[in-house]
Each structure stands twice: as C-alpha cells, then as structure tokens.
Write a protein that holds these residues in place. Structure first.
Motif, mmCIF file in Angstrom:
data_model
loop_
_atom_site.group_PDB
_atom_site.id
_atom_site.type_symbol
_atom_site.label_atom_id
_atom_site.label_comp_id
_atom_site.label_asym_id
_atom_site.label_seq_id
_atom_site.Cartn_x
_atom_site.Cartn_y
_atom_site.Cartn_z
ATOM 1 N N LYS A 180 -0.851 -9.361 -0.200
ATOM 2 C CA LYS A 180 -1.757 -8.224 -0.362
ATOM 3 C C LYS A 180 -3.194 -8.719 -0.179
ATOM 4 C CE LYS A 180 -2.861 -6.469 -4.406
ATOM 5 N NZ LYS A 180 -2.798 -5.757 -5.698
ATOM 6 N N ASN B 202 10.874 -7.792 -2.225
ATOM 7 C CA ASN B 202 12.094 -7.637 -3.043
ATOM 8 C C ASN B 202 13.036 -8.825 -2.894
ATOM 9 O OD1 ASN B 202 12.933 -7.247 -0.470
ATOM 10 N ND2 ASN B 202 13.586 -5.127 -0.746
ATOM 11 N N ARG C 200 5.984 -2.338 6.418
ATOM 12 C CA ARG C 200 5.812 -1.295 5.403
ATOM 13 C C ARG C 200 7.028 -0.385 5.341
ATOM 14 N NH1 ARG C 200 0.744 -0.255 3.214
ATOM 15 N NH2 ARG C 200 -0.936 -1.307 4.311
ATOM 16 N N ARG C 201 7.543 -0.021 6.534
ATOM 17 C CA ARG C 201 8.696 0.898 6.574
ATOM 18 C C ARG C 201 9.906 0.267 5.896
ATOM 19 N NH1 ARG C 201 6.996 2.502 11.807
ATOM 20 N NH2 ARG C 201 8.289 0.856 12.719
ATOM 21 N N GLU D 284 -3.135 0.041 0.402
ATOM 22 C CA GLU D 284 -3.141 -1.409 0.231
ATOM 23 C C GLU D 284 -3.038 -2.075 1.594
ATOM 24 O OE1 GLU D 284 -0.980 -2.043 -4.076
ATOM 25 O OE2 GLU D 284 -0.122 -2.976 -2.290
ATOM 26 N N TYR E 297 9.815 -2.114 3.581
ATOM 27 C CA TYR E 297 9.600 -2.269 2.135
ATOM 28 C C TYR E 297 8.638 -1.176 1.728
ATOM 29 C CZ TYR E 297 8.245 -4.272 -2.311
ATOM 30 O OH TYR E 297 7.997 -4.458 -3.630
ATOM 31 N N SER E 298 9.187 -0.060 1.242
ATOM 32 C CA SER E 298 8.375 1.141 1.068
ATOM 33 C C SER E 298 7.678 1.204 -0.290
ATOM 34 C CB SER E 298 9.241 2.378 1.257
ATOM 35 O OG SER E 298 10.426 2.215 0.485
ATOM 36 N N ASP E 299 7.730 0.136 -1.059
ATOM 37 C CA ASP E 299 7.068 0.169 -2.361
ATOM 38 C C ASP E 299 5.571 -0.099 -2.289
ATOM 39 O OD1 ASP E 299 9.264 0.878 -3.694
ATOM 40 O OD2 ASP E 299 9.400 -0.919 -4.962
ATOM 41 N N LEU E 300 5.083 -0.274 -1.096
ATOM 42 C CA LEU E 300 3.644 -0.567 -0.975
ATOM 43 C C LEU E 300 2.840 0.727 -0.971
ATOM 44 C CD1 LEU E 300 3.856 -3.254 1.781
ATOM 45 C CD2 LEU E 300 2.903 -3.617 -0.493
ATOM 46 N N ALA E 301 1.719 0.721 -1.648
ATOM 47 C CA ALA E 301 0.825 1.889 -1.592
ATOM 48 C C ALA E 301 0.177 1.945 -0.211
ATOM 49 C CB ALA E 301 -0.245 1.748 -2.666
#
Lengths: 192, 354
Positions: free
Chosen positions: B75, B9, B29-30, B39, B32-36
């Motif tokens: 990714k 972001n 990940r925590r 992934e 930036y929580s938009d990750l599946a």
C-alpha cells in the motif's frame, strides 16, 4: 602599381607637413606666478580662412590647459580625448593629474599615434601645480617632442616670436606686463 | 511475461505483465477485492525494492519485472512532495521491521537509473542558482541607505568596525562616478570596484562621444547591463553587488537601485545590504515629500533609517550629500549624526514613562 601608391602617400605627408608649420599661431609664456597661453582665432586651411572665432584652448581639468594647432579634425579629436582621460584620472583616483603628469601623458599618446596613423597635432600645455605652487609650460609637437620651456610658440609666427621673447621675456612680470608683451608678439606676427 | 504476486490473503496469483502498469494493478485489485478504491497499491520484490508502478502508470509493466518474479502487494501512502510510505499488505512482511526499513529506505532500494533521475529532480528543485548566491552575498554586506529629497540626494552607509591597525581611509563604500553621479553599494567590494571602474569609463566615454554628461538612468542601465551579461556567461559568476546610484539629471534628483540579476528600478528612498528590510520599512513609514524638502531633513531621515540597524555613533556611519548644482560632500555631517544620536537616545529614555 605599388610604386605609384607609395609616391602618393609620401606626397600626402609632405602636404601635411607643410600645414604643420602653418598659418595657425600659438604662444605660451611662463612667469613666476602664472602661465599665459594664447592662440589666433583663424580656423581654416592655409590662406583660406573659414572661421574667425575658432576656439583652440582645451581645459585639462582644474589645473592645466592646452592650446592646439595642426590638422583640422585631428586637433579637436585628440584634445577632447586627452581632456576626458584627464578627468577620468581624477574620478578614479580622487585627485587631479598634475600638469607634469598631464603633459607626459599627452606626449605618450602623441608618440603612440605617430606610427599608427597620420596625426598632426602641435600644442602648448600650461599648468599650475597645486602641491609645489609652481607654474609649468610644455612644448609638444606632432612627432612626440616634449620640452619644458619658459616660453614657446607654434606656426610661422614662431620664427619672429622667439627672437623677441629672448630679449623681452622676464619671469617676474605681472599679468598686465605679460599681456602687453603678448600684444608685442602679435604685432611681430602680423608683419609676415 | 508472467509474474507471481503474493496477495494479501496469502494466495499466490499469476499475472500477465505484458500490459500497461495501470491495467496490471487493476487486475490485482479485481483478484483481491478487499482493497479500498482510493488506496494506491504497488508492487515490490521479495528483497524489498519497490517497482513503483503507481508512478509510471502508462508504461509497459513488463520492463519492471523479470520472468516469473515473485512480488508483494504494497500500500502506498504519502505523496511525491513528502516521501512515500509503503506498507506491505501481507502480515508477515508488514511485521518484519527489517523489511520495512529496506522498503522505505529509497536510496538503497531504488534501481540505479531511477535513482539518478530522482536525484536530478530533487536537485533541480532545491539548488540555488548563481544569481541567488550573488543575492545572498548582497544580503551579507553592510547596509547602505539612500534618500532622494527635493534638491538633495543623501547616501549613508554603515562603516564596518575596522581592525586597530587598519587605515580607515582605505575603506570606501561611496564612490563618485562623475561630478554629478555617485553611488553606494552593498556586497562584494571587489566586484563593486570592477563595476565602478567600468561605469566611470563609460561616463567619460559618453561625454566624449555625445558632449553631454550621462543621465543617472543611463549609467544605471549600463551597470545593470554588465551585471546581466555575467549572469548568462558560462564560466563566470554574477557580480555579488547591489548599487544605490544617486545623482542629478539637469537639476532633478534621482535614485536608482541595481541588483545582481541585472535589474534596476527607480526609488524615492531605499536601502540595501544587511537588514535592508528593516530600514526600508522605516523609510516607508516616515518618508513623505514634505519630510524631505530641505537638505537637513533628507539627511536626518537617511541617518535615522541607518541608525535603526547600525550601532549608533558617527564612527560607524559614512555620509555623502549631493545638492543641486554642487559637488558631492562627504564626511562633513558628523555633528548632524551626533545630534540625531542624542535625540534618539532621549526618545528611548522617555519611552518607559507612561
């Protein structure tokens, strides 16, 4: 201590030398179309005969053979070794060793063994060369002597056979005549 | 150790790298929580060198970074067997073609120490062993076929076309080891010569020591033993030959095959060398106990098998037949071959007719 050992060894060799001019008897005769080889059937040491159907003839592949006498174990060991090597030559090269080649090879092995170990083997090698269509007879003794001869003999009996053969042997004899001659030699041998 | 991470972001986050790599990635990940969740993500430097945390999850993350290093989130797609594809999650970097190239061009971006181990890994997977090279040499050799009949064994080999000035007699692919055993080979002729020599010596040596001719199995085992010894010796390469050993064990016909690896098996009929598979399939189709009862039938089967892969003609085939109690006969069956060739030609003529 060392001296004693040396004396012992020479005594052993003297004993063995005695057995080379031994009670065993070999004879070979060459004629125009064939070679005749014969041996006595006694197997044993000097006067002690342990076996009376001893085989002393060794076939060297297809066109040669030898009669062997001498020290009991050495003879068979050496002869079988030569036998297998002559066969190996044929398998490797596709054709048999000629009698002359076989004789020279045998002498070579005898001579090599002479200074490696005590190897008392005397023999008469006879053969028929297919390419030249001639028979040949070779005399060999434990010292590595090689001689191509018209007739030859080993053992005490040889003292008598040579003189007889000098007089009676003819190269143009037939097989029947040759066998008769052999019997004469044998009776000559028995006299001693 | 602290590192700076450029999140997707656009924010820059500071993370503690003194932890397991897996924990560091979880922390990212925590934030930036938009990750599946399925992934896989990883980090790379601004210059484009991948940190490859996702492949060493249980290692300490600090070893991958320098103090206060700026990293990107990337990714990961693909797997270890195919190559990984990395896509930066920041737009300005994912659009940058040059950056993408550097990122995905592993040979430049991977650090030296990592590069070596990966090169070794790939090498171990794909490099053929010495034995495999030897087996390749066999596959390039001219074909040899062997058939075991009831009282006969037949060897048929393909004779390579010779140069005009070359003497045909000097090319021998069928060798006899003893009066009752012989063999044909496919592969490197010089290697075969050495092994055949050793085997011949062993045959006579066996006769000398045990007063008996070798059994076919014994001499095959001996040859295989020598082959195997050279697959384990340093500084020496394996023999690039495969033998078809035939012979009689006191009246019973036998056929064995050896391979460069040093293995041997008994066969009823087999082929080796070029196109061996084709010939073997033919033999599997047509070989039966009944079809090889007589000498002639065995010969015909062997020659037909060979004709499947060889230019027909007696000039190209060398044949050897061994019957129970007799010595091996070579090259007397030219008439047979000609007859078979005619039959085959007739069959082919008849085929187009319905």
């Amino acid at each position: 201590m060392r001296k004693k050992k040396r004396i012992k060894k020479s005594l052993v060799i003297l004993q063995l030398l005695r057995t080379t001019i031994t009670m065993e008897y070999l004879i070979g005769m060459k004629f125009n179309n064939f070679v005749l080889l014969a041996h006595d059937n006694n197997g044993g040491r000097d006067i002690l005969v342990m076996k009376q159907d001893q085989q002393k003839f060794f076939k060297l592949d297809e066109y040669a053979g030898m009669v062997v006498s001498g020290e009991a174990g050495d003879t068979v060991y050496f002869s079988e070794f030569i036998q297998k090597n002559v066969v190996l030559y044929r398998i490797r090269n596709g054709y048999s060793m000629s009698p002359s080649a076989a004789a020279n090879y045998t002498r070579h092995e005898l001579a090599e063994a002479l200074r490696q170990k005590v190897n008392i083997v005397n023999l008469l090698l006879g053969g028929f060369d297919k390419t030249s269509n001639t028979p040949s007879l070779y005399f060999m003794d434990y010292l590595g002597t090689l001689a191509e001869v018209p007739y030859g003999s080993h053992g005490y009996g040889s003292y008598f056979t040579y003189s007889l053969l000098d007089r009676l042997h003819r190269p143009d004899m037939t097989q029947v005549e040759a066998e008769d001659l052999l019997l004469k030699m044998d009776s000559g041998r028995r006299k001693y | 150790m602290l590192i700076r991470v450029l999140l997707p972001n656009g924010e820059e986050g500071i993370f503690n790298a003194d932890c397991l790599a897996v924990s560091l990635l979880q922390a990212i990940r925590r934030r930036y929580s938009d990750l599946a969740p399925d992934e896989t993500i990883d980090l790379c430097s601004i210059a484009g060198s991948m940190k490859e945390l996702s492949q060493s999850l249980n290692d300490n993350a600090a070893q991958f970074f320098t103090e206060r290093e700026l990293c990107l989130v990337v990714k990961v797609s693909g797997s270890a067997s195919s190559s990984f594809a990395y896509t930066p999650l920041l737009a300005e970097y994912s659009m940058n073609q040059e950056f993408l190239e550097i990122l995905n061009h592993k040979s430049e971006s991977v650090p030296k120490s990592r590069r070596k181990s990966r090169a070794l890994q790939t090498a171990r997977q794909t490099e053929p062993s010495k034995v495999e090279y030897a087996q390749e040499a066999v596959k390039k050799g001219s074909t040899a076929v062997a058939v075991r009949g009831k009282d006969t064994v037949v060897l048929a080999v393909e004779k390579r076309a010779l140069a005009k000035l070359q003497d045909a007699r000097t090319v021998r692919k069928i060798c006899s080891l003893d009066d009752h055993v012989c063999l044909a080979f496919a592969g490197l002729t010089a290697d075969a010569r050495v092994l055949v020599n050793k085997a011949r010596l062993e045959c006579q040596s066996h006769r000398l020591t045990v007063e008996d001719p070798v059994t076919v199995e014994y001499i095959t085992r001996y040859v295989a033993k020598v082959c195997q010894r050279y697959t384990q010796r340093s500084g020496a390469r394996p023999f690039g030959v495969s033998f078809l050993v035939v012979g009689f064990d006191q009246g019973t016909p036998k056929l064995y095959q050896t391979e460069p690896a040093g293995t041997y098996h008994e066969w009823k009929a087999n082929a080796t060398g070029r196109n061996a598979k084709t010939v073997r399939e033919f033999l599997e189709k047509y070989y039966t106990e009944e079809s090889t009862q007589t000498r002639d039938e065995a010969i015909i089967l062997a020659v037909r098998g060979l004709l499947e892969v060889v230019q027909s003609g007696s000039k190209n085939i060398e044949l050897a037949v061994m019957e129970k109690g007799k010595k091996i006969e070579i090259e007397k069956y030219i008439q047979h071959i000609e007859k078979i060739r005619e039959e085959e030609a007739e069959k082919k003529k008849k085929k187009p007719h319905p």
